[in-house]
Write a protein that holds these residues in place. Structure first.
Motif, PDB file in Angstrom:
ATOM      1  N   GLY A 128       0.799  -1.202   0.000  1.00 29.78           N
ATOM      2  CA  GLY A 128       0.000   0.000   0.000  1.00 29.78           C
ATOM      3  C   GLY A 128       0.838   1.261   0.000  1.00 29.78           C
ATOM      4  O   GLY A 128       1.595   1.519   0.924  1.00 29.78           O
ATOM      5  N   ILE A 129       0.727   2.029  -1.070  1.00 31.88           N
ATOM      6  CA  ILE A 129       1.298   3.368  -1.087  1.00 31.88           C
ATOM      7  C   ILE A 129       0.273   4.250  -0.389  1.00 31.88           C
ATOM      8  O   ILE A 129      -0.901   4.226  -0.730  1.00 31.88           O
ATOM      9  CB  ILE A 129       1.518   3.839  -2.547  1.00 31.88           C
ATOM     10  N   PRO A 130       0.683   5.005   0.622  1.00 32.22           N
ATOM     11  CA  PRO A 130      -0.303   5.751   1.396  1.00 32.22           C
ATOM     12  C   PRO A 130      -1.083   6.734   0.535  1.00 32.22           C
ATOM     13  O   PRO A 130      -0.537   7.340  -0.383  1.00 32.22           O
ATOM     14  CB  PRO A 130       0.540   6.479   2.441  1.00 32.22           C
ATOM     15  N   SER A 131      -2.357   6.886   0.863  1.00 32.27           N
ATOM     16  CA  SER A 131      -3.171   7.873   0.170  1.00 32.27           C
ATOM     17  C   SER A 131      -2.788   9.260   0.685  1.00 32.27           C
ATOM     18  O   SER A 131      -2.144   9.398   1.730  1.00 32.27           O
ATOM     19  CB  SER A 131      -4.646   7.611   0.442  1.00 32.27           C
ATOM     20  N   THR A 132      -3.182  10.277  -0.073  1.00 33.09           N
ATOM     21  CA  THR A 132      -2.902  11.650   0.345  1.00 33.09           C
ATOM     22  C   THR A 132      -3.495  11.920   1.727  1.00 33.09           C
ATOM     23  O   THR A 132      -2.912  12.633   2.541  1.00 33.09           O
ATOM     24  CB  THR A 132      -3.501  12.610  -0.691  1.00 33.09           C
ATOM     25  N   ASP A 133      -4.641  11.305   1.996  1.00 30.83           N
ATOM     26  CA  ASP A 133      -5.295  11.455   3.290  1.00 30.83           C
ATOM     27  C   ASP A 133      -4.360  11.053   4.434  1.00 30.83           C
ATOM     28  O   ASP A 133      -4.333  11.679   5.491  1.00 30.83           O
ATOM     29  CB  ASP A 133      -6.566  10.588   3.293  1.00 30.83           C
TER      30      ASP A 133
ATOM     31  N   GLN B 253       3.699  21.036  -1.194  1.00 29.28           N
ATOM     32  CA  GLN B 253       2.649  21.609  -2.028  1.00 29.28           C
ATOM     33  C   GLN B 253       1.934  20.541  -2.876  1.00 29.28           C
ATOM     34  O   GLN B 253       0.715  20.545  -2.963  1.00 29.28           O
ATOM     35  CB  GLN B 253       3.228  22.724  -2.921  1.00 29.28           C
ATOM     36  N   PRO B 254       2.671  19.597  -3.502  1.00 33.09           N
ATOM     37  CA  PRO B 254       1.972  18.579  -4.298  1.00 33.09           C
ATOM     38  C   PRO B 254       0.972  17.768  -3.466  1.00 33.09           C
ATOM     39  O   PRO B 254      -0.076  17.355  -3.963  1.00 33.09           O
ATOM     40  CB  PRO B 254       3.101  17.668  -4.809  1.00 33.09           C
ATOM     41  N   VAL B 255       1.291  17.536  -2.185  1.00 35.43           N
ATOM     42  CA  VAL B 255       0.384  16.765  -1.328  1.00 35.43           C
ATOM     43  C   VAL B 255      -0.867  17.585  -1.027  1.00 35.43           C
ATOM     44  O   VAL B 255      -1.990  17.080  -1.112  1.00 35.43           O
ATOM     45  CB  VAL B 255       1.095  16.365  -0.022  1.00 35.43           C
ATOM     46  N   ARG B 256      -0.664  18.862  -0.711  1.00 35.49           N
ATOM     47  CA  ARG B 256      -1.837  19.713  -0.417  1.00 35.49           C
ATOM     48  C   ARG B 256      -2.702  19.874  -1.664  1.00 35.49           C
ATOM     49  O   ARG B 256      -3.934  19.819  -1.586  1.00 35.49           O
ATOM     50  CB  ARG B 256      -1.366  21.071   0.103  1.00 35.49           C
ATOM     51  N   ASP B 257      -2.051  20.059  -2.814  1.00 33.85           N
ATOM     52  CA  ASP B 257      -2.821  20.167  -4.064  1.00 33.85           C
ATOM     53  C   ASP B 257      -3.658  18.913  -4.279  1.00 33.85           C
ATOM     54  O   ASP B 257      -4.837  18.983  -4.624  1.00 33.85           O
ATOM     55  CB  ASP B 257      -1.877  20.337  -5.267  1.00 33.85           C
TER      56      ASP B 257
ATOM     57  N   GLY C 208      -8.184  16.181  -5.300  1.00 34.78           N
ATOM     58  CA  GLY C 208      -8.508  14.770  -5.465  1.00 34.78           C
ATOM     59  C   GLY C 208      -7.649  14.075  -6.519  1.00 34.78           C
ATOM     60  O   GLY C 208      -7.796  12.890  -6.761  1.00 34.78           O
ATOM     61  N   GLU C 209      -6.752  14.838  -7.144  1.00 33.81           N
ATOM     62  CA  GLU C 209      -5.823  14.215  -8.101  1.00 33.81           C
ATOM     63  C   GLU C 209      -4.737  13.496  -7.306  1.00 33.81           C
ATOM     64  O   GLU C 209      -4.192  14.068  -6.365  1.00 33.81           O
ATOM     65  CB  GLU C 209      -5.157  15.290  -8.969  1.00 33.81           C
ATOM     66  N   PRO C 210      -4.392  12.263  -7.679  1.00 34.38           N
ATOM     67  CA  PRO C 210      -3.367  11.568  -6.903  1.00 34.38           C
ATOM     68  C   PRO C 210      -1.979  12.187  -7.073  1.00 34.38           C
ATOM     69  O   PRO C 210      -1.694  12.822  -8.084  1.00 34.38           O
ATOM     70  CB  PRO C 210      -3.380  10.145  -7.484  1.00 34.38           C
ATOM     71  N   VAL C 211      -1.140  12.017  -6.055  1.00 31.10           N
ATOM     72  CA  VAL C 211       0.279  12.363  -6.193  1.00 31.10           C
ATOM     73  C   VAL C 211       0.925  11.255  -7.015  1.00 31.10           C
ATOM     74  O   VAL C 211       0.724  10.073  -6.722  1.00 31.10           O
ATOM     75  CB  VAL C 211       0.959  12.453  -4.813  1.00 31.10           C
ATOM     76  N   LEU C 212       1.647  11.612  -8.056  1.00 32.08           N
ATOM     77  CA  LEU C 212       2.210  10.582  -8.944  1.00 32.08           C
ATOM     78  C   LEU C 212       3.605  10.173  -8.478  1.00 32.08           C
ATOM     79  O   LEU C 212       4.610  10.718  -8.914  1.00 32.08           O
ATOM     80  CB  LEU C 212       2.256  11.098 -10.388  1.00 32.08           C
TER      81      LEU C 212
END
Lengths: 220, 203
Positions: free
Chosen positions: A81-86, A103-107, A112-116
């Motif tokens: 499991g790669i952690p979700s942004t949550d 910033q990418p995490v807050r965005d 709702g766009e995933p961090v890549l």
């Protein structure tokens, strides 16, 4: 008397040439094997660029956060499991809230766009590795991921060649540890006497009848 | 060197011609080396997708979806409530195994903020401007145990929901362990045996 076809030193030349050819072949094969195992080819130790320079050293070693806080499915399913942004935001909504690095995490949290994230360990698609069974049978994170708690940026610790997998599947007693040490990065399986490790193999019901090295154990 | 007489030179036969060009098919075999099996056109966890608009192969469930067997509206096990009230009893048997499981979950998921002893001085609280309330006060010692399940499931104040990381059974194990923690910090020393008092290290 007819002329000699070969001169006198032809014997020596022949011997030297045979030796040279043999050495050349051995050399080429060793060089290829060396290349195949070298970090230059396998990428072991090369930090992969990520959208956020996440440091396991900081989170695991300094903050002592358990692996499962983020990789929460590692004990239940195949994929750790790669952690979700949550998950990131459950702390970072409170601390480091203005860090430009995050910033990418807050965005991601807002849109709702995933961090890549970029993949570090890429097993071939014909290999079916299951995290949960390894964790349940007393194989520590560090056995494959190395001292990831000491890595600032995440890099492979193993090339994941099949021979390396088989090393453990042939002799699990060399790598087994008690279940409650699985997430302990500093633990070394050799800290335990071999007799106790063999007893663990039996207690955890790890098959020693050769089933672990059948093709279908990992390939389907 | 003397030239070899034409009569001694062997004529190339079909077989020798075949042998001479036997390496050619090898080239065709090598051309076959590619990595289609290594990277198969299928989705595995977290793999990106160019089919779905949002680029994710892992599809978010349709809103309000409930997975089979993961929820029952009138079950304390899944809701923390019985007839609308916070459950007072554990919906499972209290065993040492359950408490141990609760301890590992608590230390993995809760201790970063709440601290190993539950007094709110976890490492995240220490690093940030964050005031984490202690678990050791009269209100929290007397509240129904379902309250802890409810807070883990839904979050509270600045605490996020941990529902997607901690399955319901484990949430109850954590709730039970919190009760054990509370007892550990609030027990009358006179009720302990001499051996237990010796472990405390006090007089």
């Amino acid at each position: 008397m007819s002329a000699q076809i070969f001169s006198r030193n032809a014997n020596a030349i022949l011997l030297v040439s045979i030796a040279a050819i043999v050495l050349l072949i051995v050399g080429i094969i060793s060089a290829l094997i060396g290349l195949y195992l070298s970090p230059w080819y396998t990428g072991v130790g090369d930090a992969i660029e990520q959208p956020v320079p996440f440091s396991h050293k900081h989170h695991v070693d300094q903050l002592m956060i358990d692996c499962r806080y983020c990789h929460s499915t590692v004990e239940r399913v195949a994929h750790a499991g790669i952690p979700s942004t949550d998950t990131c935001m459950s702390c970072h909504s409170q601390i480091w809230t203005n860090s430009p690095l995050l910033q990418p995490v807050r965005d991601s949290y807002q849109t709702g766009e995933p961090v890549l994230w970029n993949r570090v360990y890429d097993l071939p698609d014909f290999v079916y590795f299951n995290h949960s069974v390894h964790v349940a049978k007393g194989i520590g994170c560090a056995s494959c991921h190395g001292r990831i708690d000491q890595q600032h940026l995440t890099a492979k610790a193993q090339p994941l060649y099949m021979g390396w997998c088989l090393g453990c599947h042939r002799a699990p007693e060399e790598h087994i540890r008690p279940r409650d040490e699985v997430f302990n990065m500093a633990y070394e399986p050799q800290m335990m006497p071999i007799a106790d490790r063999l007893a663990l193999v039996q207690e955890y019901q790890i098959p020693v009848d050769g089933r672990l090295t059948h093709c279908y154990t990992c390939h389907r | 060197m003397q030239p070899v007489a034409p009569s001694l030179r062997r004529k190339p036969t079909v077989m020798s011609l075949l042998a001479r060009f036997a390496w050619l098919p090898l080239c065709f075999v090598l051309v076959g080396c590619h990595i289609d099996m290594y990277d198969q056109p299928k989705y595995r966890p977290n793999r990106p997708s160019d089919f779905f608009e949002d680029g994710r192969s892992m599809r978010p469930p349709v809103e309000n979806t409930v997975a089979m067997g993961s929820f029952e509206a009138d079950s304390a096990l899944f809701t923390g409530r019985l007839n609308g009230e916070l459950a007072v009893d554990l919906p499972m048997e209290l065993t040492a195994d359950l408490l141990e499981r609760g301890q590992t979950r608590y230390e993995a998921f809760c201790a970063p903020c709440h601290g190993l002893a539950g007094d709110g001085n976890g490492v995240i609280a220490y690093r940030g401007p964050l005031q984490v309330p202690t678990l050791h006060n009269d209100r929290l010692r007397t509240v129904a145990i379902g309250y802890y399940f409810d807070v883990i499931t839904n979050g509270i104040n600045r605490m996020y929901s941990y529902a997607h990381r901690i399955p319901p059974e484990d949430r109850w194990a954590v709730a039970a362990y919190v009760r054990a923690l509370q007892l550990s910090q609030n027990v009358d020393a006179d009720t302990l045996t001499a051996e237990e008092r010796a472990l405390l290290g006090g007089p």
